[in-house]
Design a protein around this motif. Sequence first.
Motif, PDB file in Angstrom:
ATOM      1  N   ARG A   1       2.192   4.176   2.293  1.00  0.00           N
ATOM      2  CA  ARG A   1       0.862   3.845   2.435  1.00  0.00           C
ATOM      3  C   ARG A   1       0.020   5.195   3.049  1.00  0.00           C
ATOM      4  O   ARG A   1      -1.022   5.233   2.510  1.00  0.00           O
ATOM      5  CB  ARG A   1       0.647   2.887   3.773  1.00  0.00           C
ATOM      6  N   SER A   2       0.468   5.977   4.035  1.00  0.00           N
ATOM      7  CA  SER A   2      -0.184   7.161   4.472  1.00  0.00           C
ATOM      8  C   SER A   2      -0.163   8.340   3.168  1.00  0.00           C
ATOM      9  O   SER A   2      -1.131   9.114   2.974  1.00  0.00           O
ATOM     10  CB  SER A   2       0.602   7.754   5.666  1.00  0.00           C
ATOM     11  N   LEU A   3       0.942   8.232   2.344  1.00  0.00           N
ATOM     12  CA  LEU A   3       1.032   9.251   1.339  1.00  0.00           C
ATOM     13  C   LEU A   3       0.069   8.985   0.358  1.00  0.00           C
ATOM     14  O   LEU A   3      -0.637   9.940  -0.145  1.00  0.00           O
ATOM     15  CB  LEU A   3       2.528   9.272   0.798  1.00  0.00           C
ATOM     16  N   ALA A   4      -0.196   7.698  -0.079  1.00  0.00           N
ATOM     17  CA  ALA A   4      -1.197   7.349  -1.141  1.00  0.00           C
ATOM     18  C   ALA A   4      -2.603   7.646  -0.627  1.00  0.00           C
ATOM     19  O   ALA A   4      -3.308   8.190  -1.225  1.00  0.00           O
ATOM     20  CB  ALA A   4      -1.083   5.826  -1.409  1.00  0.00           C
ATOM     21  N   LEU A   5      -2.807   7.348   0.734  1.00  0.00           N
ATOM     22  CA  LEU A   5      -4.251   7.420   1.140  1.00  0.00           C
ATOM     23  C   LEU A   5      -4.268   8.898   1.262  1.00  0.00           C
ATOM     24  O   LEU A   5      -5.668   9.354   0.905  1.00  0.00           O
ATOM     25  CB  LEU A   5      -4.179   6.917   2.617  1.00  0.00           C
ATOM     26  N   THR A   6      -3.518   9.813   1.679  1.00  0.00           N
ATOM     27  CA  THR A   6      -3.886  11.313   1.866  1.00  0.00           C
ATOM     28  C   THR A   6      -3.999  11.876   0.498  1.00  0.00           C
ATOM     29  O   THR A   6      -4.832  12.713   0.322  1.00  0.00           O
ATOM     30  CB  THR A   6      -2.424  11.781   2.541  1.00  0.00           C
ATOM     31  N   CYS A   7      -3.219  11.504  -0.552  1.00  0.00           N
ATOM     32  CA  CYS A   7      -3.383  12.013  -1.818  1.00  0.00           C
ATOM     33  C   CYS A   7      -4.711  11.947  -2.464  1.00  0.00           C
ATOM     34  O   CYS A   7      -5.239  12.571  -3.143  1.00  0.00           O
ATOM     35  CB  CYS A   7      -2.161  11.831  -2.739  1.00  0.00           C
ATOM     36  N   MET A   8      -5.054  10.674  -2.584  1.00  0.00           N
ATOM     37  CA  MET A   8      -6.163  10.220  -3.149  1.00  0.00           C
ATOM     38  C   MET A   8      -7.639  10.810  -2.405  1.00  0.00           C
ATOM     39  O   MET A   8      -8.346  11.308  -2.918  1.00  0.00           O
ATOM     40  CB  MET A   8      -6.345   8.599  -3.020  1.00  0.00           C
ATOM     41  N   THR A   9      -7.371  11.173  -0.984  1.00  0.00           N
ATOM     42  CA  THR A   9      -8.234  11.637  -0.462  1.00  0.00           C
ATOM     43  C   THR A   9      -8.822  13.235  -0.862  1.00  0.00           C
ATOM     44  O   THR A   9      -9.777  13.576  -1.156  1.00  0.00           O
ATOM     45  CB  THR A   9      -8.196  11.614   1.146  1.00  0.00           C
TER      46      THR A   9
ATOM     47  N   THR B   1      -5.751   1.341   0.345  1.00  0.00           N
ATOM     48  CA  THR B   1      -4.277   1.333   0.300  1.00  0.00           C
ATOM     49  C   THR B   1      -3.966   1.262   2.141  1.00  0.00           C
ATOM     50  O   THR B   1      -2.860   0.778   2.088  1.00  0.00           O
ATOM     51  CB  THR B   1      -3.887   2.642   0.074  1.00  0.00           C
ATOM     52  N   ALA B   2      -4.849   1.598   2.937  1.00  0.00           N
ATOM     53  CA  ALA B   2      -4.687   1.235   4.434  1.00  0.00           C
ATOM     54  C   ALA B   2      -4.305   0.013   4.580  1.00  0.00           C
ATOM     55  O   ALA B   2      -3.827  -0.318   5.749  1.00  0.00           O
ATOM     56  CB  ALA B   2      -5.595   1.983   5.188  1.00  0.00           C
ATOM     57  N   SER B   3      -4.707  -1.042   3.989  1.00  0.00           N
ATOM     58  CA  SER B   3      -4.455  -2.571   4.212  1.00  0.00           C
ATOM     59  C   SER B   3      -2.982  -3.127   3.863  1.00  0.00           C
ATOM     60  O   SER B   3      -2.806  -4.149   3.904  1.00  0.00           O
ATOM     61  CB  SER B   3      -5.578  -3.479   3.806  1.00  0.00           C
ATOM     62  N   LEU B   4      -2.353  -2.226   3.070  1.00  0.00           N
ATOM     63  CA  LEU B   4      -1.014  -2.720   2.483  1.00  0.00           C
ATOM     64  C   LEU B   4      -0.042  -2.778   3.539  1.00  0.00           C
ATOM     65  O   LEU B   4      -0.038  -1.693   4.305  1.00  0.00           O
ATOM     66  CB  LEU B   4      -0.802  -1.937   1.192  1.00  0.00           C
ATOM     67  N   PRO B   5       1.032  -3.555   3.260  1.00  0.00           N
ATOM     68  CA  PRO B   5       2.155  -3.394   4.141  1.00  0.00           C
ATOM     69  C   PRO B   5       3.048  -2.074   3.795  1.00  0.00           C
ATOM     70  O   PRO B   5       2.838  -1.718   2.725  1.00  0.00           O
ATOM     71  CB  PRO B   5       2.853  -4.421   3.822  1.00  0.00           C
ATOM     72  N   GLU B   6       3.839  -1.673   4.577  1.00  0.00           N
ATOM     73  CA  GLU B   6       4.721  -0.245   4.331  1.00  0.00           C
ATOM     74  C   GLU B   6       6.093  -0.782   3.771  1.00  0.00           C
ATOM     75  O   GLU B   6       6.438  -1.801   4.260  1.00  0.00           O
ATOM     76  CB  GLU B   6       5.103   0.376   5.456  1.00  0.00           C
ATOM     77  N   THR B   7       6.521  -0.329   2.668  1.00  0.00           N
ATOM     78  CA  THR B   7       7.826  -0.586   1.842  1.00  0.00           C
ATOM     79  C   THR B   7       8.974   0.425   1.975  1.00  0.00           C
ATOM     80  O   THR B   7       9.799   0.058   1.381  1.00  0.00           O
ATOM     81  CB  THR B   7       7.562  -1.088   0.429  1.00  0.00           C
ATOM     82  N   ARG B   8       8.718   1.288   2.634  1.00  0.00           N
ATOM     83  CA  ARG B   8       9.581   2.466   2.510  1.00  0.00           C
ATOM     84  C   ARG B   8      11.091   2.209   3.044  1.00  0.00           C
ATOM     85  O   ARG B   8      11.112   1.648   4.195  1.00  0.00           O
ATOM     86  CB  ARG B   8       9.320   3.859   3.109  1.00  0.00           C
ATOM     87  N   GLY B   9      12.217   2.409   2.423  1.00  0.00           N
ATOM     88  CA  GLY B   9      13.554   2.038   3.060  1.00  0.00           C
ATOM     89  C   GLY B   9      14.033   0.864   2.550  1.00  0.00           C
ATOM     90  O   GLY B   9      15.179   0.518   3.204  1.00  0.00           O
ATOM     91  N   ARG B  10      13.231  -0.247   2.430  1.00  0.00           N
ATOM     92  CA  ARG B  10      13.601  -1.600   2.052  1.00  0.00           C
ATOM     93  C   ARG B  10      13.970  -2.067   0.693  1.00  0.00           C
ATOM     94  O   ARG B  10      13.594  -1.617  -0.133  1.00  0.00           O
ATOM     95  CB  ARG B  10      12.477  -2.673   2.602  1.00  0.00           C
ATOM     96  N   SER B  11      14.935  -3.200   0.694  1.00  0.00           N
ATOM     97  CA  SER B  11      15.288  -3.478  -0.845  1.00  0.00           C
ATOM     98  C   SER B  11      14.051  -4.323  -1.544  1.00  0.00           C
ATOM     99  O   SER B  11      13.410  -4.562  -0.624  1.00  0.00           O
ATOM    100  CB  SER B  11      16.681  -4.283  -0.850  1.00  0.00           C
ATOM    101  N   ILE B  12      14.081  -4.378  -2.689  1.00  0.00           N
ATOM    102  CA  ILE B  12      13.171  -5.144  -3.388  1.00  0.00           C
ATOM    103  C   ILE B  12      13.478  -6.443  -3.502  1.00  0.00           C
ATOM    104  O   ILE B  12      14.651  -6.919  -3.522  1.00  0.00           O
ATOM    105  CB  ILE B  12      12.699  -4.593  -4.902  1.00  0.00           C
ATOM    106  N   CYS B  13      12.436  -7.556  -3.392  1.00  0.00           N
ATOM    107  CA  CYS B  13      12.802  -8.937  -3.352  1.00  0.00           C
ATOM    108  C   CYS B  13      12.495  -9.293  -4.812  1.00  0.00           C
ATOM    109  O   CYS B  13      12.055  -8.812  -5.720  1.00  0.00           O
ATOM    110  CB  CYS B  13      11.799  -9.707  -2.403  1.00  0.00           C
ATOM    111  N   ASP B  14      13.001 -10.846  -5.043  1.00  0.00           N
ATOM    112  CA  ASP B  14      12.905 -11.226  -6.258  1.00  0.00           C
ATOM    113  C   ASP B  14      12.355 -12.701  -6.543  1.00  0.00           C
ATOM    114  O   ASP B  14      11.788 -12.955  -7.592  1.00  0.00           O
ATOM    115  CB  ASP B  14      14.540 -11.489  -6.842  1.00  0.00           C
ATOM    116  N   THR B  15      12.018 -13.351  -5.352  1.00  0.00           N
ATOM    117  CA  THR B  15      11.157 -14.292  -5.480  1.00  0.00           C
ATOM    118  C   THR B  15      10.225 -14.330  -4.255  1.00  0.00           C
ATOM    119  O   THR B  15      10.169 -13.376  -3.440  1.00  0.00           O
ATOM    120  CB  THR B  15      12.074 -15.663  -5.128  1.00  0.00           C
ATOM    121  N   MET B  16       9.011 -15.123  -4.624  1.00  0.00           N
ATOM    122  CA  MET B  16       7.988 -15.409  -3.575  1.00  0.00           C
ATOM    123  C   MET B  16       8.446 -15.570  -2.306  1.00  0.00           C
ATOM    124  O   MET B  16       8.059 -15.153  -1.142  1.00  0.00           O
ATOM    125  CB  MET B  16       7.032 -16.144  -4.283  1.00  0.00           C
TER     126      MET B  16
END
Length: 513
Positions: free
Chosen positions: A379-387, A483-498
Amino acid sequence: MADPAPLLPHYNSSDALNQAGKKRPPSVDDGLESYIGGNGFCQFLQATFVTFAWVFDAQQTFINVFTDAEPSWHCTGAGNDTLCSSESTTCGLPPGSWAWDLPAHASVVSEWGLQCAGSAIVGLPASAYFAGCLVGGLLLATLADSILGRKKMLFLSCFTMSLSAGLTVVSPNLWAYTAFRFLSGFARATIGTSALVLSTEMVSKKWRERISIMSFFCFTLGFLSLPAIAYINRGASWRTLYLWTSIPSLIYSVLIYFLINESPRWLLVRGRREEAIQTLKSMNDSVINSSFSKLVVVEEASDINIFSALRILWKKRWALRRLTATMIAGFGLGMVYYGMPLNVGNLGSNLYLSVTFNALAEIPSSLVTLYLVAKLNRRSLALTCMTMSGVFSLLCVVVTAKQWQMAAEVISFFFACTSFNVILIYSIELFPTCVRNSAISMVRQAIVLGGVFAPLLVAEGRKRSFLSFGVFGLVISCCGLFTASLPETRGRSICDTMEEEEYREREASNATP
């Protein structure tokens, strides 16, 4: 070797809620990590080969920079010499008093006499390509999640794009040329998405980010190859450039069909258990063993059609919020990412060198992304780079020296490339397997939508630089805030169902004090 946990690609949300405070139910990702373990050579080779689709994607995306460029010209000395000078425009000069430096067939502009046409006409083929990407993404996005799967979608898209690019060489006029560019963009819409999703779903969590970065390197390779091919063929017909790029792409698409396996994750989520097992065994037979006989798979119960993935994204509020935020960020990103290479001609520098500098900026961008995504939050990486991309784009308006303008443009493009990489990696982790391809396709279509407006702003920027560089900088900076409104996902496995994603989000909410 002990049997790993059974794979459960779908479970009811009520079951998940009843397990509050207990261990999270096993998922497809858990099972695949257990079965795959390390990545076998065949598995890694297939994933790597899939990423090469980005080479041809990049070539068709930026080919208009060279085929549609206005060539340089010179005064011939015939007629009234006082009317012809370097400060003149060809539109106001009498016939015979000037001539193109290269043969007329070297560019679309010179072959069809478009030098006096309006900016909307000259930019029409490039805009038609991005418009085709937009329409194709909206109509084809869900097929990879619902009916066709990742592999067949990649094959059909790549094959159709290559065929339409090859047919472009027979264009008799601007309107036919524009139609072929629209068709090429329509087919190209899902290539990058299908290739990215298929390659990352073939490997374990350890290699997922590296395979993603490899895709971005391949895009850079395709981008870099264009000025080289164009320089070798300078003076030749612009049609030659389409032949040089379409034939290898056509061969590649055929190889994809015969050599590459379908995503085992998609097969499991679709309930095609035996096919998934055979695919995993073919990719890494040394790890996959007889323990598959005890595999427990519960098929997804929902009715699957071409609209099911989009319907799920629309109904789930948390998914719609994520999709909206990433698409808005993608729109601003696309305006800079596609607009900057088209806009370098307005700086007055050498076209071949300018495009090469932009393409080279993607290499450190990919390396920086590989390092930063392992260290920093998405989240912070995307926000910083776009700015930062927005700030340096605005500097192109403020500074007057051409060398400093070029430096600011390359740096802005570098941060836009890094943002592009981060947003796609982020999107893979934000959406589960059952809707991942559709969600990422929608994000890419938002990026392409920004690209649709880019050629028009570039044309207007020839008169006032703020209408190109200035607008680019303001839009990407403002859109990046979402992008500041998105949840952080670093270090977690990806899910397969809703349901699995909802359970994980509930766990995160309960853990937050």
